[in-house]
Design a protein around this motif. Structure first.
Motif, PDB file in Angstrom:
ATOM      1  N   VAL A   1       5.335  51.706  96.450  1.00 58.00           N
ATOM      2  CA  VAL A   1       4.938  50.703  97.441  1.00 58.00           C
ATOM      3  C   VAL A   1       4.472  49.433  96.735  1.00 58.00           C
ATOM      4  CG1 VAL A   1       3.345  50.182  99.321  1.00 58.00           C
ATOM      5  CG2 VAL A   1       4.348  52.459  99.138  1.00 58.00           C
ATOM      6  N   TYR A   2       3.716  49.594  95.659  1.00 62.99           N
ATOM      7  CA  TYR A   2       3.237  48.439  94.892  1.00 62.99           C
ATOM      8  C   TYR A   2       4.406  47.639  94.331  1.00 62.99           C
ATOM      9  CZ  TYR A   2       1.356  45.880  90.893  1.00 62.99           C
ATOM     10  OH  TYR A   2       1.047  44.904  89.986  1.00 62.99           O
ATOM     11  N   ASP A   3       5.389  48.324  93.751  1.00 62.82           N
ATOM     12  CA  ASP A   3       6.538  47.631  93.167  1.00 62.82           C
ATOM     13  C   ASP A   3       7.285  46.814  94.214  1.00 62.82           C
ATOM     14  OD1 ASP A   3       6.004  48.653  90.670  1.00 62.82           O
ATOM     15  OD2 ASP A   3       7.390  50.343  90.858  1.00 62.82           O
ATOM     16  N   ALA A   4       7.431  47.373  95.412  1.00 61.05           N
ATOM     17  CA  ALA A   4       8.224  46.696  96.443  1.00 61.05           C
ATOM     18  C   ALA A   4       7.457  45.580  97.137  1.00 61.05           C
ATOM     19  CB  ALA A   4       8.703  47.717  97.481  1.00 61.05           C
ATOM     20  N   VAL A   5       6.163  45.782  97.382  1.00 67.94           N
ATOM     21  CA  VAL A   5       5.397  44.859  98.218  1.00 67.94           C
ATOM     22  C   VAL A   5       4.630  43.830  97.389  1.00 67.94           C
ATOM     23  CG1 VAL A   5       3.562  44.686  99.943  1.00 67.94           C
ATOM     24  CG2 VAL A   5       5.172  46.596 100.022  1.00 67.94           C
ATOM     25  N   ALA A   6       3.942  44.284  96.347  1.00 67.73           N
ATOM     26  CA  ALA A   6       2.965  43.434  95.670  1.00 67.73           C
ATOM     27  C   ALA A   6       3.509  42.694  94.459  1.00 67.73           C
ATOM     28  CB  ALA A   6       1.759  44.274  95.251  1.00 67.73           C
ATOM     29  N   VAL A   7       4.398  43.321  93.702  1.00 68.68           N
ATOM     30  CA  VAL A   7       4.860  42.711  92.444  1.00 68.68           C
ATOM     31  C   VAL A   7       5.470  41.326  92.665  1.00 68.68           C
ATOM     32  CG1 VAL A   7       6.538  42.921  90.578  1.00 68.68           C
ATOM     33  CG2 VAL A   7       5.098  44.856  91.169  1.00 68.68           C
ATOM     34  N   PRO A   8       6.388  41.129  93.628  1.00 68.97           N
ATOM     35  CA  PRO A   8       6.944  39.776  93.815  1.00 68.97           C
ATOM     36  C   PRO A   8       5.877  38.736  94.135  1.00 68.97           C
ATOM     37  CG  PRO A   8       8.267  41.407  94.992  1.00 68.97           C
ATOM     38  CD  PRO A   8       7.020  42.106  94.553  1.00 68.97           C
TER      39      PRO A   8
ATOM     40  N   GLY B   1      11.835  47.023 103.794  1.00 69.68           N
ATOM     41  CA  GLY B   1      11.667  48.300 103.113  1.00 69.68           C
ATOM     42  C   GLY B   1      10.943  49.259 104.035  1.00 69.68           C
ATOM     43  N   VAL B   2      11.331  50.534 103.978  1.00 75.31           N
ATOM     44  CA  VAL B   2      10.653  51.582 104.743  1.00 75.31           C
ATOM     45  C   VAL B   2      10.252  52.677 103.761  1.00 75.31           C
ATOM     46  CG1 VAL B   2      10.876  53.331 106.538  1.00 75.31           C
ATOM     47  CG2 VAL B   2      11.914  51.086 106.876  1.00 75.31           C
TER      48      VAL B   2
ATOM     49  N   ARG C   1       5.229  51.522 106.143  1.00 77.20           N
ATOM     50  CA  ARG C   1       4.849  52.755 105.455  1.00 77.20           C
ATOM     51  C   ARG C   1       4.362  53.772 106.485  1.00 77.20           C
ATOM     52  NH1 ARG C   1       0.580  53.790 100.411  1.00 77.20           N
ATOM     53  NH2 ARG C   1       1.664  55.661  99.644  1.00 77.20           N
ATOM     54  N   LEU C   2       4.940  54.956 106.432  1.00 74.87           N
ATOM     55  CA  LEU C   2       4.525  56.055 107.300  1.00 74.87           C
ATOM     56  C   LEU C   2       3.574  56.972 106.554  1.00 74.87           C
ATOM     57  CD1 LEU C   2       7.751  57.235 109.198  1.00 74.87           C
ATOM     58  CD2 LEU C   2       5.839  55.916 110.093  1.00 74.87           C
ATOM     59  N   ARG C   3       2.453  57.274 107.175  1.00 74.79           N
ATOM     60  CA  ARG C   3       1.533  58.217 106.568  1.00 74.79           C
ATOM     61  C   ARG C   3       2.040  59.637 106.850  1.00 74.79           C
ATOM     62  NH1 ARG C   3      -4.040  59.506 108.502  1.00 74.79           N
ATOM     63  NH2 ARG C   3      -3.301  61.467 107.631  1.00 74.79           N
ATOM     64  N   PRO C   4       1.637  60.634 106.074  1.00 72.45           N
ATOM     65  CA  PRO C   4       2.039  62.010 106.375  1.00 72.45           C
ATOM     66  C   PRO C   4       1.445  62.443 107.708  1.00 72.45           C
ATOM     67  CG  PRO C   4       1.222  61.816 104.118  1.00 72.45           C
ATOM     68  CD  PRO C   4       0.891  60.531 104.813  1.00 72.45           C
ATOM     69  N   PRO C   5       2.164  63.234 108.499  1.00 68.68           N
ATOM     70  CA  PRO C   5       1.609  63.694 109.785  1.00 68.68           C
ATOM     71  C   PRO C   5       0.454  64.669 109.554  1.00 68.68           C
ATOM     72  CG  PRO C   5       3.707  64.768 109.335  1.00 68.68           C
ATOM     73  CD  PRO C   5       3.531  63.729 108.273  1.00 68.68           C
TER      74      PRO C   5
END
Length: 527
Positions: free
Chosen positions: A70-77, A59-60, A23-27
């Motif tokens: 981000v929650y759906d991709a990382v945490a749900v599984p 995932g990026v 995950r990239l934070r905003p600059p």
């Protein structure tokens, strides 16, 4: 959204690996971004004085990505696995100020207030508040099972484990426990609602040690570890079940046993992974000690990841308290997701490169999770509570009772569907047998036809050979008859010639005045 939890499986999840997301934070304002995102989950780091480098992850998530995505991709599984009795781990790694705490823990208090009727700000809630909310929503919708949820919250500060729920519990020991480890004396609190657990999370966060550095005004100086223990067993809904006659068991004083699944969810917010000089910790003795311990434990984590990724014979779990505590959550019986948080700014390129390298190494770590299953004994009070809850839900006719009725109807339909499926399968099997019998009969007829044709061909060939022999014999006989005729003709001509010569000789002799006898003798001599 996701209210249904799949039925638990007694089998392992199979060999898989750590799943890694970036995950990239905003600059920051005025900062130039040196990161490009590709369509195939690839991130490229572009520097003017170096060759571009690229990394590919599961995932990026760019600066515009939402907390929900981000929650759906990382945490749900991971949550779904924990509710099926597996262990699960979510780690956030990256430099200070890269968005780790925002991604994981942000908004716990906001979500707690939302649960009390204040929904504002829920969109910014991090993974942990969302996990807690969905966990209890799923539990509330699954009326056929009984769940318990308990939580512990600690930090690893200067290589010692401190309890965040009871601040006097400090410097706790990590000891082996079964196939993993446990922290001796760590507070473990049972929570009945999402609000209770979120309030506990908010209380623990207040005890995390933060300090201002050059990288962040509020930088965590410790690793925070939240662990949720979720148990699940079937609720006793009727007086008898498929495997147990409950009434008979109670009358006979027999123990009633049930299978219980236990999943442990570990969420780890790692301290910043930047160089000491960049954070300014070298200018303060206390901050310097903190930074040295942070980097030592992160180096230990990196070494563990390297060893696990290369399937080394020895994995240095005991080199730090962090890796020792998480030994069963990194490369063993666990489904693990790692989110590496990075800054796209050119000034942070060195830390960003190191963070992405760490994520790439973690993708090589294999895990093999299995269901944590035990058999528990249900006492009379537990059975009464189960039956009372079932009767209450049915009598109230509310959502729980309606779910029970719907599940009963669904079970009946499943049974009917199963019967129909078996009938269809039986009919298909019979058709398959008929098809194979017809093919066998046809094959047998073809074989008989081929044998008759072969015999006919042999008979024809034999007749042809006999005809040729007869023709040859007839030709030979005709030739022999011809030769005999020629021989007889030659004999007749010879005889005729002999008679002529004899007659001529006789006539000549008589003309010469010879006697008849002398003429006959002369004729014979001439012949």
């Amino acid at each position: 959204r996701r209210t249904a939890v799949a039925a638990p499986s007694p089998h392992t999840m199979g060999s898989e690996r750590v799943h890694v997301h970036c995950r990239l934070r905003p600059p920051a304002d005025g900062m130039r971004s040196v990161c490009d995102l590709g369509d195939d989950n690839t991130l490229t780091l572009n520097l003017p004085d170096a060759r571009p480098r690229s990394w590919t992850f599961d995932g990026v998530h760019g600066p515009d990505s939402s907390q929900q995505s981000v929650y759906d991709a990382v945490a749900v599984p991971v949550l779904e696995s924990v509710m099926r009795g597996y262990n699960g781990t979510i780690l956030a790694y990256g430099q200070t100020g890269s968005g780790k705490t925002h991604t994981l823990l942000n908004g716990g208090g906001t979500v707690a207030r939302a649960a009390r009727g204040h929904p504002s700000g829920v969109e910014s809630a991090g993974l942990v508040p969302r996990l807690v909310a969905e966990l209890f929503v799923s539990i509330g919708c699954d009326v056929r099972h009984v769940y318990t949820v308990s939580a512990s919250f600690c930090q690893i500060y200067n290589e010692q484990v401190d309890d965040l729920l009871r601040v006097k519990n400090t410097n706790l020991k990590v000891k082996p426990h079964g196939a993993g480890t446990e922290v001796e004396g760590l507070t473990r609190t049972r929570c009945e609602t999402a609000e209770e657990l979120l309030q506990l999370l908010e209380t623990g966060r207040k005890n995390i040690i933060y300090a201002e550095t050059k990288m962040n005004k509020s930088s965590s100086r410790s690793h925070a570890v939240l662990q949720l223990h979720v148990t699940r067993r079937a609720r006793v809904l009727e007086g008898a079940s498929a495997s147990i006659d409950l009434s008979a068991s109670l009358r006979g004083g027999e123990l009633v046993r049930a299978t219980q699944l236990t999943g442990k969810l570990s969420v780890v917010d790692l301290a910043g992974s930047e160089r000491v000089k960049r954070s300014g910790a070298d200018e303060d003795g206390k901050r310097f000690k903190e930074a040295v311990n942070i980097n030592t434990s992160l180096l230990g984590l990196s070494n563990v990841m390297k060893a696990l990724g290369s399937t080394a014979g020895h994995v240095p779990y005991r080199d730090s308290k962090l890796t020792h505590m998480l030994s069963d959550a990194l490369g063993g019986n666990c489904r693990t997701s790692l989110i590496v948080c990075a800054s796209p700014a050119a000034v942070d390129a060195g830390e960003t490169s190191g963070t992405l390298d760490f994520g790439a190494r973690a993708m090589k770590v294999a895990v093999s999770a299995v269901v944590n299953s035990t058999t528990v004994t249900l006492d009379a009070a537990t059975l009464a509570a189960d039956l009372s809850t079932a009767l209450r839900l049915r009598a109230e006719g509310g959502v729980g009772g309606q779910l029970l009725l719907l599940e009963d109807e669904l079970k009946e339909r499943d049974d009917a569907l199963g019967k129909l499926t078996r009938q269809v399968a039986q009919a298909a099997a019979e058709r398959e047998r008929d098809r194979k019998a017809a093919e066998a009969e046809l094959a047998q007829g073809d074989a008989a036809h081929r044998a008759a044709a072969s015999r006919l061909e042999e008979e024809l060939a034999e007749a042809a050979r006999a005809g040729v022999a007869a023709a040859e014999r007839a030709a030979a006989l005709a030739m022999a008859a011809g030769r005999a005729a020629v021989s007889a003709r030659a004999t007749a001509v010879h005889a005729e010639s002999l008679a002529v010569r004899t007659a001529a000789a006789l006539a000549a002799a008589m003309a010469a005045g010879a006697t008849v006898a002398a003429a006959t003798a002369a004729a014979a001599t001439a012949a």
